[in-house]
Enzyme design. Sequence first.
Site, PDB file in Angstrom:
ATOM      1  N   GLY A 186       0.800  -1.212   0.000  1.00 36.43           N
ATOM      2  CA  GLY A 186       0.000   0.000   0.000  1.00 36.43           C
ATOM      3  C   GLY A 186       0.837   1.269   0.000  1.00 36.43           C
ATOM      4  N   CYS A 189       1.645   2.390   3.490  1.00 35.17           N
ATOM      5  CA  CYS A 189       2.107   1.305   4.355  1.00 35.17           C
ATOM      6  C   CYS A 189       3.635   1.280   4.359  1.00 35.17           C
ATOM      7  CB  CYS A 189       1.560  -0.042   3.864  1.00 35.17           C
ATOM      8  SG  CYS A 189       2.108  -1.452   4.848  1.00 35.17           S
TER       9      CYS A 189
END
Length: 349
Positions: A186, A189
């Site tokens: 992500g 992330c």
Amino acid sequence: MRLETDVKLDFKDVLIRPKRSTLFSRKIVDLARTFKFKHSKNEWIGIPLIAANMDTIGTFSMAEAFHKHFMIVALHKHYSVEELIKFYNEHDINFLNDIFYSMGILDKDEAKLKEVLKGIDEPNKLKNICIDVANGYNELFVEFVKKIRSEYPDKTIMAGNVVTDEMVEALILAGTDIVKVGIGPGSTCITRKITGVGYPQLSAIIECADAAHGLGALICADGGCTVPGDVVKAFGAGTDFVMLGGMLAGTEESGGNLVERNGEQYKEFYGMSSETAMTKYSGGVANYRACEGKKVEVPFTGSVENTIQEILGGLRSACTYIGAARLKDLSKCTTFVKVTKQLNNVFDY
């Protein structure tokens, strides 16, 4: 210590080889899929794109916009019981077929689900559940999925996240209909940076899809898509659903704060393991852990309709390049070629 030497691939490592096609127009490409879920036996028909269950993405307003295109929103788990009951009671089952209720695996999460179900005028309106944790390799997670499947046999369950075939199989055998695939890809992330743990997303999709389909279940590729071409590659690799976060973060329907910098507008966007999220929902970062997410500001892009049009247009166009009349046929028509460069960025500034 063990070392695997097989090369694993991400979206940036491949392109899709074009093939002769009889498709004369993008208009004739059918993007709708029909799925009957392994355990719940429920049926779903629509375009298999899912807005992620992040608090800036899985919003009520995103649900209204996505439903117009028969696409799914996984609501974030931080809405209150009262807000969720009101939302479910205000919409009909046709609308709510495209909604996933999100939850964690703590006792309080299970209690909240029961409270919401008790307050809905028709409990069958809540028919889809997303059980979401950052680390799907915990045995407690598998046991929790078994428990929810046992208590709610008619609910469609999506659960994750994992990236390897053995855990896909374990979750399916525990009662999962759709396994969520992705650790670290992500845009907000930083798990890979902080922990060194992860798996290139394209290879994860290929391997996990093979495992899930062998057991009659499905997967959802969660994370790593930055442009419509990545969405195409995810479907080409065999995923059944694609979950989007960052690609929707700049839209009007996202829940991020709108800020202005030097006359330009931006939306705030952060990972759910970021300091921002943990401060907002848990009172700060616990002293036994590190943040595995970050906060960014992305350019404001207006209505999500613009983004949806670009993604669906890219999917249709890709299908005409490789002769796939239906989204269902895309993976059968896909041949990936490994590349060292895929874009000409000479005019990127």
